[in-house]
Write an enzyme that holds these catalytic residues in place. Sequence first.
Site, PDB file in Angstrom:
ATOM      1  N   GLY A 153       0.824  -1.215   0.000  1.00  0.00           N
ATOM      2  CA  GLY A 153       0.000   0.000   0.000  1.00  0.00           C
ATOM      3  C   GLY A 153       0.855   1.261   0.000  1.00  0.00           C
ATOM      4  N   ILE A 190       1.626   3.697   2.296  1.00  0.00           N
ATOM      5  CA  ILE A 190       2.625   3.921   3.351  1.00  0.00           C
ATOM      6  C   ILE A 190       3.523   2.690   3.499  1.00  0.00           C
ATOM      7  CG2 ILE A 190       2.962   4.545   5.783  1.00  0.00           C
ATOM      8  CD1 ILE A 190       0.164   5.924   5.607  1.00  0.00           C
ATOM      9  N   LYS A 230      -9.372   1.653   4.738  1.00  0.00           N
ATOM     10  CA  LYS A 230      -9.058   3.014   5.186  1.00  0.00           C
ATOM     11  C   LYS A 230      -9.940   4.120   4.618  1.00  0.00           C
ATOM     12  CE  LYS A 230      -5.636   3.831   1.624  1.00  0.00           C
ATOM     13  NZ  LYS A 230      -4.338   4.360   1.248  1.00  0.00           N
ATOM     14  N   SER A 282      -3.704   6.488  13.687  1.00  0.00           N
ATOM     15  CA  SER A 282      -4.052   7.733  12.987  1.00  0.00           C
ATOM     16  C   SER A 282      -4.360   8.823  13.988  1.00  0.00           C
ATOM     17  CB  SER A 282      -5.290   7.464  12.126  1.00  0.00           C
ATOM     18  OG  SER A 282      -5.859   8.672  11.692  1.00  0.00           O
ATOM     19  N   ALA A 283      -4.102  10.054  13.577  1.00  0.00           N
ATOM     20  CA  ALA A 283      -4.473  11.208  14.397  1.00  0.00           C
ATOM     21  C   ALA A 283      -5.978  11.271  14.612  1.00  0.00           C
ATOM     22  CB  ALA A 283      -4.001  12.485  13.712  1.00  0.00           C
ATOM     23  N   THR A 284      -6.720  10.500  13.828  1.00  0.00           N
ATOM     24  CA  THR A 284      -8.175  10.489  13.999  1.00  0.00           C
ATOM     25  C   THR A 284      -8.576  10.033  15.411  1.00  0.00           C
ATOM     26  OG1 THR A 284     -10.214   9.891  12.843  1.00  0.00           O
ATOM     27  CG2 THR A 284      -8.619   8.134  13.122  1.00  0.00           C
ATOM     28  N   TYR A 311     -14.105   3.907  10.717  1.00  0.00           N
ATOM     29  CA  TYR A 311     -12.682   3.735  10.429  1.00  0.00           C
ATOM     30  C   TYR A 311     -11.847   4.206  11.620  1.00  0.00           C
ATOM     31  CZ  TYR A 311      -8.151   5.567   8.946  1.00  0.00           C
ATOM     32  OH  TYR A 311      -6.830   5.894   8.903  1.00  0.00           O
ATOM     33  N   LYS A 337      -9.266   2.133  14.473  1.00  0.00           N
ATOM     34  CA  LYS A 337      -7.914   2.507  14.912  1.00  0.00           C
ATOM     35  C   LYS A 337      -7.881   2.581  16.441  1.00  0.00           C
ATOM     36  CE  LYS A 337      -5.967   2.984  10.860  1.00  0.00           C
ATOM     37  NZ  LYS A 337      -5.023   1.964  10.400  1.00  0.00           N
ATOM     38  N   TYR A 355      -0.423   8.669  12.602  1.00  0.00           N
ATOM     39  CA  TYR A 355      -0.082   9.450  11.408  1.00  0.00           C
ATOM     40  C   TYR A 355      -0.975  10.675  11.318  1.00  0.00           C
ATOM     41  CZ  TYR A 355       1.365   4.748   9.770  1.00  0.00           C
ATOM     42  OH  TYR A 355       1.890   3.489   9.629  1.00  0.00           O
ATOM     43  N   ARG A 372     -17.785  19.189   4.876  1.00  0.00           N
ATOM     44  CA  ARG A 372     -17.966  17.733   4.806  1.00  0.00           C
ATOM     45  C   ARG A 372     -18.233  17.224   6.222  1.00  0.00           C
ATOM     46  NH1 ARG A 372     -12.979  14.211   2.500  1.00  0.00           N
ATOM     47  NH2 ARG A 372     -12.025  14.993   4.414  1.00  0.00           N
TER      48      ARG A 372
HETATM   49  C1  UD1 Z   1      -9.064  11.805   6.783  1.00  0.00           C
HETATM   50  C2  UD1 Z   1      -9.472  11.067   8.021  1.00  0.00           C
HETATM   51  C3  UD1 Z   1      -8.266  10.461   8.660  1.00  0.00           C
HETATM   52  C4  UD1 Z   1      -7.522   9.598   7.660  1.00  0.00           C
HETATM   53  C5  UD1 Z   1      -7.138  10.455   6.487  1.00  0.00           C
HETATM   54  C6  UD1 Z   1      -6.419   9.661   5.419  1.00  0.00           C
HETATM   55  C7  UD1 Z   1     -11.152  11.720   9.703  1.00  0.00           C
HETATM   56  C8  UD1 Z   1     -11.737  12.816  10.514  1.00  0.00           C
HETATM   57  N1  UD1 Z   1     -10.139  12.005   8.918  1.00  0.00           N
HETATM   58  O1  UD1 Z   1      -8.298  12.930   7.199  1.00  0.00           O
HETATM   59  O2  UD1 Z   1      -8.644   9.664   9.733  1.00  0.00           O
HETATM   60  O3  UD1 Z   1      -6.387   9.047   8.262  1.00  0.00           O
HETATM   61  O4  UD1 Z   1      -8.330  11.000   5.912  1.00  0.00           O
HETATM   62  O5  UD1 Z   1      -7.277   8.799   4.781  1.00  0.00           O
HETATM   63  O6  UD1 Z   1     -11.603  10.617   9.776  1.00  0.00           O
HETATM   64  N2  UD1 Z   1     -10.741  18.581   1.514  1.00  0.00           N
HETATM   65  C9  UD1 Z   1     -11.359  19.402   0.602  1.00  0.00           C
HETATM   66  N3  UD1 Z   1     -11.752  18.876  -0.595  1.00  0.00           N
HETATM   67  C10 UD1 Z   1     -11.533  17.564  -0.927  1.00  0.00           C
HETATM   68  C11 UD1 Z   1     -10.892  16.732   0.015  1.00  0.00           C
HETATM   69  C12 UD1 Z   1     -10.512  17.270   1.237  1.00  0.00           C
HETATM   70  O7  UD1 Z   1     -11.580  20.594   0.848  1.00  0.00           O
HETATM   71  O8  UD1 Z   1     -11.926  17.137  -2.031  1.00  0.00           O
HETATM   72  C13 UD1 Z   1     -10.289  19.147   2.807  1.00  0.00           C
HETATM   73  C14 UD1 Z   1     -10.926  18.527   4.021  1.00  0.00           C
HETATM   74  O9  UD1 Z   1     -12.128  19.170   4.335  1.00  0.00           O
HETATM   75  C15 UD1 Z   1      -9.828  18.728   5.064  1.00  0.00           C
HETATM   76  C16 UD1 Z   1      -8.536  18.641   4.248  1.00  0.00           C
HETATM   77  O10 UD1 Z   1      -8.911  18.901   2.906  1.00  0.00           O
HETATM   78  O11 UD1 Z   1      -9.906  20.020   5.624  1.00  0.00           O
HETATM   79  C17 UD1 Z   1      -7.874  17.268   4.328  1.00  0.00           C
HETATM   80  O12 UD1 Z   1      -8.819  16.266   3.991  1.00  0.00           O
HETATM   81  P1  UD1 Z   1      -8.403  14.731   3.768  1.00  0.00           P
HETATM   82  O13 UD1 Z   1      -7.240  14.667   2.849  1.00  0.00           O
HETATM   83  O14 UD1 Z   1      -9.639  13.994   3.363  1.00  0.00           O
HETATM   84  O15 UD1 Z   1      -7.884  14.253   5.199  1.00  0.00           O
HETATM   85  P2  UD1 Z   1      -8.601  14.348   6.637  1.00  0.00           P
HETATM   86  O16 UD1 Z   1     -10.062  14.526   6.502  1.00  0.00           O
HETATM   87  O17 UD1 Z   1      -7.839  15.323   7.446  1.00  0.00           O
END
Ligand code: UD1
Length: 347
Positions: free
Chosen positions: A13, A15, A87, A127-129, A152, A156, A184, A301
Amino acid sequence: MDDRYVLLTGGLGFIGSHTAVELLEAGYSVVIADDLSNSDISVLGRIEAISGRKPVFYQIDVSDRRAVRRVFRAHDISAVIHFAGFKAVGESVSVPVKYYRNNIDSMLSVLEEMDQAGCKRVIFSSSATVYGESNPVPYREDMPAGACSNPYGWTKFMIERILIDKAHAAELKGEDFKATLLRYFNPIGAHPSGLIGEKPNGIPNNLMPYITQVAAGIRPKLSVFGNDYDTPDGTGVRDYIHVVDLAKGHLAALGHIERDESESLNIFNLGTGRGYSVLDVVKAFEKVNGVPVPYEIAPRRAGDLAWSYADASLAEKTLGWKAELGIEEMCRDSWNWQNGPACRGEL
Ligand code: UD1
């Protein structure tokens, strides 16, 4: 180190493959167990092309105990890094039982077979989640975990709990078992060779794969999920970390768990300690790569937080590891991967 192996479950995968490269380059022998459910067999040859060394590979589902047992019987495995797991956050909300069954079963079968084989070191991809929705940033490892926003995240959290309990039980019994939980933050980027990277199935859920596909013209524009958060520009702030730095964090964690000074339970954030907003990332990407990323502001979202970033000091102090690559390298290498023949399926 030659006759002892490190087992990477889910090692093909995103990572896992970058970690395999770092381990092989550092002289470790690597066994990869991966069922190819969300990865491609071609990654195996690319790991070898980058590192010049060949990992042993088993195409197995690691929730199948008998299959895991065969791997432990065939090799002297000194440690396991457990990456295998589903994931996709959104999918976990719609089919939670599938996520709980797969993610928890696979960890349990690996732990049971580790016990059978006498393997006593495990590192888990957390995960930081797990910091959930109620802790203030920056997140520190001693904050209470929980209040996750999706199944998910709960898988974790639950696997962390299993490992915490197992490490505690071993300590009470005076057994030499150690677990390390790596939390992470947001891994992006790709290997600078362009040979391995993140290849999401279908429409990407995460920010960087979406940006690279928009920049490549595969999708018309990025939807920025909310610009009314309590952040400097109103968009969500995250701690993005280059996947090569993250992989090196695993190497440091492995060295640490092998040494006497490590505890039976170790928890580390793997982040940079620095947050960037969605628009910061878009602007950095456009500047570094000289390509436009059209976007529109869309509704928030569900489940997203305004802020998430690490206090990264514990890993630096204890592991002697810190992230070295900045947002420019992350954007450059993500784009290099997107444009390379490997991502486009031409290799
Ligand atoms: C999410 C998961 C995290 C997981 C990670 C990797 C949660 C709360 N978060 O992190 O557990 O480890 O994915 O799979 O469960 N964004 C946009 N437009 C997009 C996509 C994202 O604006 O099309 C924004 C999001 O709102 C966020 C940022 O970009 O503010 C990062 O989003 P994303 O890459 O999906 O990661 P996380 O939501 O932080």
